[in-house]
Scaffold this motif. Sequence first.
Motif, PDB file in Angstrom:
ATOM      1  N   ALA A 120      42.065  35.832  29.335  1.00  0.00           N
ATOM      2  CA  ALA A 120      43.515  35.856  29.502  1.00  0.00           C
ATOM      3  C   ALA A 120      43.996  37.280  29.743  1.00  0.00           C
ATOM      4  O   ALA A 120      44.916  37.508  30.537  1.00  0.00           O
ATOM      5  CB  ALA A 120      44.207  35.257  28.282  1.00  0.00           C
ATOM      6  N   LYS A 121      43.372  38.240  29.087  1.00  0.00           N
ATOM      7  CA  LYS A 121      43.735  39.645  29.317  1.00  0.00           C
ATOM      8  C   LYS A 121      43.416  40.063  30.745  1.00  0.00           C
ATOM      9  O   LYS A 121      44.185  40.772  31.388  1.00  0.00           O
ATOM     10  CB  LYS A 121      42.990  40.554  28.329  1.00  0.00           C
ATOM     11  N   LYS A 122      42.267  39.610  31.258  1.00  0.00           N
ATOM     12  CA  LYS A 122      41.890  39.942  32.638  1.00  0.00           C
ATOM     13  C   LYS A 122      42.849  39.302  33.632  1.00  0.00           C
ATOM     14  O   LYS A 122      43.237  39.924  34.623  1.00  0.00           O
ATOM     15  CB  LYS A 122      40.459  39.489  32.916  1.00  0.00           C
ATOM     16  N   LEU A 126      46.143  41.215  33.593  1.00  0.00           N
ATOM     17  CA  LEU A 126      46.022  42.473  34.332  1.00  0.00           C
ATOM     18  C   LEU A 126      45.999  42.222  35.845  1.00  0.00           C
ATOM     19  O   LEU A 126      46.648  42.937  36.611  1.00  0.00           O
ATOM     20  CB  LEU A 126      44.764  43.232  33.902  1.00  0.00           C
ATOM     21  N   LEU A 127      45.282  41.191  36.256  1.00  0.00           N
ATOM     22  CA  LEU A 127      45.198  40.844  37.674  1.00  0.00           C
ATOM     23  C   LEU A 127      46.572  40.533  38.250  1.00  0.00           C
ATOM     24  O   LEU A 127      46.972  41.080  39.285  1.00  0.00           O
ATOM     25  CB  LEU A 127      44.263  39.644  37.859  1.00  0.00           C
ATOM     26  N   PHE A 128      47.334  39.672  37.576  1.00  0.00           N
ATOM     27  CA  PHE A 128      48.640  39.293  38.091  1.00  0.00           C
ATOM     28  C   PHE A 128      49.668  40.408  37.929  1.00  0.00           C
ATOM     29  O   PHE A 128      50.578  40.540  38.746  1.00  0.00           O
ATOM     30  CB  PHE A 128      49.127  37.984  37.463  1.00  0.00           C
ATOM     31  N   PHE A 129      49.535  41.236  36.896  1.00  0.00           N
ATOM     32  CA  PHE A 129      50.431  42.394  36.769  1.00  0.00           C
ATOM     33  C   PHE A 129      50.201  43.371  37.913  1.00  0.00           C
ATOM     34  O   PHE A 129      51.161  43.877  38.506  1.00  0.00           O
ATOM     35  CB  PHE A 129      50.226  43.090  35.418  1.00  0.00           C
ATOM     36  N   THR A 130      48.942  43.618  38.243  1.00  0.00           N
ATOM     37  CA  THR A 130      48.619  44.510  39.366  1.00  0.00           C
ATOM     38  C   THR A 130      49.176  43.943  40.662  1.00  0.00           C
ATOM     39  O   THR A 130      49.774  44.667  41.467  1.00  0.00           O
ATOM     40  CB  THR A 130      47.092  44.697  39.472  1.00  0.00           C
ATOM     41  N   SER A 134      45.349  36.362  44.317  1.00  0.00           N
ATOM     42  CA  SER A 134      45.196  36.531  42.865  1.00  0.00           C
ATOM     43  C   SER A 134      44.695  35.247  42.208  1.00  0.00           C
ATOM     44  O   SER A 134      43.861  35.297  41.295  1.00  0.00           O
ATOM     45  CB  SER A 134      46.520  36.965  42.236  1.00  0.00           C
ATOM     46  N   CYS A 135      45.190  34.102  42.657  1.00  0.00           N
ATOM     47  CA  CYS A 135      44.718  32.820  42.103  1.00  0.00           C
ATOM     48  C   CYS A 135      43.245  32.599  42.418  1.00  0.00           C
ATOM     49  O   CYS A 135      42.491  32.098  41.572  1.00  0.00           O
ATOM     50  CB  CYS A 135      45.545  31.662  42.641  1.00  0.00           C
ATOM     51  N   ILE A 136      42.840  32.961  43.625  1.00  0.00           N
ATOM     52  CA  ILE A 136      41.436  32.806  44.010  1.00  0.00           C
ATOM     53  C   ILE A 136      40.553  33.693  43.134  1.00  0.00           C
ATOM     54  O   ILE A 136      39.513  33.257  42.634  1.00  0.00           O
ATOM     55  CB  ILE A 136      41.248  33.118  45.508  1.00  0.00           C
ATOM     56  N   ILE A 137      40.980  34.929  42.916  1.00  0.00           N
ATOM     57  CA  ILE A 137      40.211  35.839  42.054  1.00  0.00           C
ATOM     58  C   ILE A 137      40.221  35.351  40.609  1.00  0.00           C
ATOM     59  O   ILE A 137      39.196  35.392  39.921  1.00  0.00           O
ATOM     60  CB  ILE A 137      40.766  37.277  42.160  1.00  0.00           C
ATOM     61  N   ALA A 138      41.367  34.854  40.147  1.00  0.00           N
ATOM     62  CA  ALA A 138      41.492  34.395  38.758  1.00  0.00           C
ATOM     63  C   ALA A 138      40.648  33.161  38.482  1.00  0.00           C
ATOM     64  O   ALA A 138      40.362  32.861  37.313  1.00  0.00           O
ATOM     65  CB  ALA A 138      42.951  34.109  38.434  1.00  0.00           C
ATOM     66  N   ASN A 139      40.245  32.437  39.508  1.00  0.00           N
ATOM     67  CA  ASN A 139      39.438  31.234  39.314  1.00  0.00           C
ATOM     68  C   ASN A 139      38.169  31.535  38.513  1.00  0.00           C
ATOM     69  O   ASN A 139      37.689  30.686  37.773  1.00  0.00           O
ATOM     70  CB  ASN A 139      39.076  30.614  40.663  1.00  0.00           C
TER      71      ASN A 139
END
Length: 193
Positions: A90-92, A95-99, A131-136
Amino acid sequence: MSSKIHNLSLQGITGILFGIISILFIVLINMLIKQFTSSSGITSVLPISFFEILLLFAPVLFVIVAYLIVIRINKRRRKKENLKGWEPNAKKIRLLFFTQFVILFIISYICIQIGMLKLIIPILLLLYGISCIIANHYTNGFSKILGFFFALQGVLAIIFTEVQFLLLGIAFGGFHIVYALINTNKFIQSIGD
């Protein structure tokens, strides 16, 4: 990642509320822009520089409100399952979506300054999709598929500029609601097995 609910989960009521809030926000912004450009309503008396600042900071307010709602609901759900603290995934994701949000904010400011407002929505959809693709990698759900649909909506928003707000509403509202319902059924089935 376990099948437990993580801190930023958009399954169930969280995703549905996020979708509804997104639709309401998009309708509000679209209404403000139409009032300003047609010289009717309260926004028509605002100076252009103030209106640009309003349009730049309104999404910041939306992100803060939506983020707090997602955190609050998931905190309750996690408390029911005796889960505490922030999961590393969740932290990652945060950070991903904040960036992604910071990059979008900078690009939006540049687009406003050079008068290319029609690029903001397609860039938003493309960045969110990426970002969604990376967050997968960090989720249990179908965020990769969600990301592809967002990217597709971004391409369509470039081609069909006159319906950008409709495409944005479908993406952030409709896709998140469908995503929440699909992931809720998947989660329920994994508990039953």
